[in-house]
Motif scaffolding. Structure first.
Motif, PDB file in Angstrom:
ATOM      1  N   ALA A   1      30.964 104.502 -14.738  1.00 22.90           N
ATOM      2  CA  ALA A   1      31.327 105.719 -15.449  1.00 22.90           C
ATOM      3  C   ALA A   1      30.470 106.329 -16.355  1.00 22.90           C
ATOM      4  O   ALA A   1      30.830 106.918 -17.378  1.00 22.90           O
ATOM      5  CB  ALA A   1      32.541 105.097 -16.349  1.00 22.90           C
TER       6      ALA A   1
ATOM      7  N   ALA B   1      33.358 106.471 -10.840  1.00 22.05           N
ATOM      8  CA  ALA B   1      33.909 107.705 -11.814  1.00 22.05           C
ATOM      9  C   ALA B   1      32.729 108.634 -11.896  1.00 22.05           C
ATOM     10  O   ALA B   1      33.157 109.851 -12.533  1.00 22.05           O
ATOM     11  CB  ALA B   1      34.491 107.140 -12.985  1.00 22.05           C
TER      12      ALA B   1
ATOM     13  N   ILE C   1      36.612 107.254 -19.575  1.00 15.40           N
ATOM     14  CA  ILE C   1      37.137 106.174 -18.660  1.00 15.40           C
ATOM     15  C   ILE C   1      36.696 104.641 -18.852  1.00 15.40           C
ATOM     16  O   ILE C   1      37.428 103.922 -18.511  1.00 15.40           O
ATOM     17  CB  ILE C   1      36.068 106.775 -17.235  1.00 15.40           C
ATOM     18  CG1 ILE C   1      36.511 108.092 -16.932  1.00 15.40           C
ATOM     19  CG2 ILE C   1      36.633 105.682 -16.245  1.00 15.40           C
ATOM     20  CD1 ILE C   1      37.816 108.157 -16.359  1.00 15.40           C
TER      21      ILE C   1
ATOM     22  N   MET D   1      44.366 108.308 -16.866  1.00 13.33           N
ATOM     23  CA  MET D   1      43.299 107.756 -16.041  1.00 13.33           C
ATOM     24  C   MET D   1      43.598 106.240 -15.775  1.00 13.33           C
ATOM     25  O   MET D   1      42.874 105.727 -14.939  1.00 13.33           O
ATOM     26  CB  MET D   1      41.875 108.006 -16.618  1.00 13.33           C
ATOM     27  CG  MET D   1      41.587 109.437 -16.582  1.00 13.33           C
ATOM     28  SD  MET D   1      41.481 110.067 -14.921  1.00 13.33           S
ATOM     29  CE  MET D   1      40.430 108.999 -13.975  1.00 13.33           C
TER      30      MET D   1
END
Length: 393
Positions: free
Chosen positions: A98, A121, A14, A264
């Motif tokens: 993330a 995330a 991510i 993503m």
């Protein structure tokens, strides 16, 4: 003016996709902090390119490596859990959370205190401490923007809609590499087989979570926490193509679906530019070339994590923190090749039952320290359960 942003977990999948979007328009952003784990070379490269104020590694024993990699760059360096929280406490308008696992919980809370946007995330934040996280955001007039592709899809489908009109939320799962495998074969699945995801290019831990559907189990709980919808109205379906990311069903029978290529940067870009939509470097769908979209019900014998997630939602309170901690400990044991693939769910279930006997899991945690204590106890219990299973293999 350039937006002040931070990216926690910048060296993961991510984080790297977030960095990719930032690098395409570097003048638009003033990067405050970047953090990573053991990939010091990549973290240093990102920090130099983005001219970050500070780079932090989660591992204190890698501080000197990071210092050497960034010598002469002018980038400040730090290491360890407290350094992550201190960096998250530096004012930023937009923060990407993330970091994988419960380690992302405290930095996310720290970032909310400045009233900006937290691009979330880190599944574990909502699973382990959802009510606390949402209350913290409200207290500081901060905004949480979902970055999981499924929850971003739901968020987008709800724009302009009244939650009172929502009948159900459907999140999709690819089914991972073991979707069609017989149970006896899944029980013997190797680490390499579990990591080989058919659609997504992700890190080791996330790929294994996808193969076991523990990621989808976490997402079911996230959906409950983020959107405040009853668990009975949350569904999961297997969609091998990973084209439809989620659907929202309304009282008039309509289903609003979000479609996109499995990239993503869709969800990251939406959170980065929200409330605007801007051009993103992602593939455009050719529906005629795709031809068909297929769906099927998930087999909970193959994927017991989904059943456990529903039990966790029914229990509420501290069950989410126990579920996540036990899952992470079981995953550690599988990666170390101490237990089998299906043993992970068995370890989690045994930990939930054991912790509930000791103290009722339905009691809500009152603070992050309470969540951390539950996490610690659950990890230890799960580790003992995994060790017992390993000795019997």
């Amino acid at each position: 003016m350039a937006r002040r942003i931070s990216i926690f977990g910048s060296t993961g999948s991510i984080g790297q996709n977030t960095v990719d979007l930032i690098e395409r328009d570097p003048a638009a952003y003033d990067v405050v902090a970047l953090s990573g784990g053991g990939n010091i070379a990549l973290l240093a490269e990102q920090a130099r390119k983005l001219q970050a104020d500070i780079a932090i590694t989660a591992y204190e024993d890698r501080l000197e490596d990071l210092r050497a990699a960034l010598a002469g760059s002018g980038v400040e360096v730090a290491a360890g859990a407290q350094a992550l929280c201190d960096a998250a406490d530096r004012p930023a308008e937009w923060v990407m959370s993330a970091i994988v696992g419960a380690a992302g919980l405290y930095p996310g809370f720290a970032a909310l205190r400045h009233g900006g946007s937290l691009a979330l995330a880190n599944k574990e934040s909502l699973v382990t401490a959802g009510p606390l996280l949402l209350a913290e955001a409200r207290a500081h007039d901060a905004r949480i923007l979902p970055v999981d592709s499924e929850h971003s899809a739901v968020f987008q489908a709800l724009v302009g809609e009244d939650m009172e009109a929502v009948e159900r939320i459907v999140i999709t799962a690819s089914g991972g590499p073991f979707r069609d495998w017989p149970l006896d074969a899944i029980a013997k699945a190797t680490l390499a087989e579990a990591v080989a995801h058919p659609n997504w290019d992700m890190g080791q831990r996330i790929s294994i979570d996808s193969a076991s559907m523990f990621n989808k189990a976490l997402e079911l709980i996230e959906t409950r926490e983020f959107f405040g919808i009853d668990p009975e109205r949350i569904e999961a379906v297997v969609h091998p193509g990973s084209i439809v990311h989620a659907l929202v069903g309304f009282k008039d029978g309509a289903l609003m679906a979000h479609l996109g290529a499995p990239d993503m940067r869709h969800a990251i870009g939406y959170a980065l530019h929200w409330p605007e939509r801007r051009d993103l470097p992602v593939a455009r769908l050719d529906l005629a070339a795709i031809g068909n979209l297929s769906f099927e019900r998930p087999d909970e014998l193959r994927f017991p994590a989904l059943r456990l997630a529903r039990e966790v939602m029914a229990t509420g309170g501290r069950a989410g923190a126990v579920f996540n901690a036990a899952k992470e400990a079981a995953l550690d044991a599988f990666i170390a090749e101490q237990i089998g693939f299906l043993d992970m769910a068995a370890v989690v279930e045994a930990t939930l039952e054991g912790m509930d006997r000791d103290t009722s899991l339905s009691i809500p945690p009152q603070s992050l320290d309470c969540v951390a204590e539950v996490d610690h106890l659950a990890r230890n219990m799960a580790a003992r359960e995994a060790a017992a299973r390993a000795s019997n293999r």
